[in-house]
Design a protein around this motif. Structure first.
Motif, short mmCIF file in Angstrom:
data_model
loop_
_atom_site.label_atom_id
_atom_site.label_comp_id
_atom_site.label_asym_id
_atom_site.label_seq_id
_atom_site.Cartn_x
_atom_site.Cartn_y
_atom_site.Cartn_z
N SER A 134 0.85 -1.19 0.00
CA SER A 134 0.00 0.00 0.00
C SER A 134 0.88 1.24 0.00
N LYS A 135 0.31 2.34 -0.40
CA LYS A 135 1.04 3.60 -0.50
C LYS A 135 1.59 3.98 0.88
N GLY A 136 2.88 4.35 0.93
CA GLY A 136 3.52 4.74 2.18
C GLY A 136 4.14 3.59 2.96
N GLU A 137 3.90 2.36 2.54
CA GLU A 137 4.42 1.18 3.24
C GLU A 137 5.93 1.03 3.01
N LYS A 138 6.66 0.73 4.08
CA LYS A 138 8.10 0.44 3.98
C LYS A 138 8.24 -1.06 3.82
N ILE A 139 8.99 -1.49 2.80
CA ILE A 139 9.12 -2.91 2.51
C ILE A 139 10.59 -3.32 2.48
N PRO A 140 10.89 -4.58 2.82
CA PRO A 140 12.26 -5.08 2.75
C PRO A 140 12.58 -5.60 1.34
N LYS A 141 13.81 -5.98 1.14
CA LYS A 141 14.23 -6.60 -0.12
C LYS A 141 13.50 -7.94 -0.29
N ASN A 142 13.18 -8.29 -1.52
CA ASN A 142 12.49 -9.55 -1.89
C ASN A 142 11.07 -9.65 -1.34
N HIS A 143 10.43 -8.54 -1.04
CA HIS A 143 9.04 -8.52 -0.58
C HIS A 143 8.13 -8.63 -1.80
N LEU A 144 7.14 -9.50 -1.73
CA LEU A 144 6.18 -9.65 -2.85
C LEU A 144 5.31 -8.41 -2.92
#
Length: 106
Positions: free
Chosen positions: A91-101
């Protein structure tokens, strides 16, 4: 971390047989899994700035799917081939790690 039993492993070099102990790091490594072309994963950790598509949308190769901010740069994530969006996992604004679907394709 669970205890793994170390065992000798055979290998051959120019017709000579040898035995060696594998390190714990090598013995407990994550097995290789071929990437699924219908899954778009993040190649770098970052923040989702904008999502340009909706589930069920038909998209063409090269179309912008979303914008991922990483290391103060705006990265455009493009559609790799013509297809349809099955599901969006960010979702918009979400912080994600590497290799996140991020996106599943049909």
């Amino acid at each position: 971390m669970e205890d793994k039993k170390l065992e000798l492993v055979d290998f051959a070099v120019t017709a000579r047989k040898y035995k060696t102990l594998l390190t714990i790091k090598y013995a407990t490594r994550k097995p290789y899994k071929a990437p699924d072309p219908k899954e778009i994963k993040s190649y770098i950790p970052g923040t989702i700035i904008d999502i340009k598509v909706k589930p069920g949308a038909k998209v063409k190769e090269g179309q912008i799917l979303l914008i991922l901010e990483a290391m103060k740069m705006m990265n455009k994530v493009l559609m790799p081939f013509d297809g349809k969006i099955k599901n969006i996992h960010v979702s918009k604004g979400e912080k994600i790690p590497k290799n996140h679907l991020m996106i599943e394709l049909e």
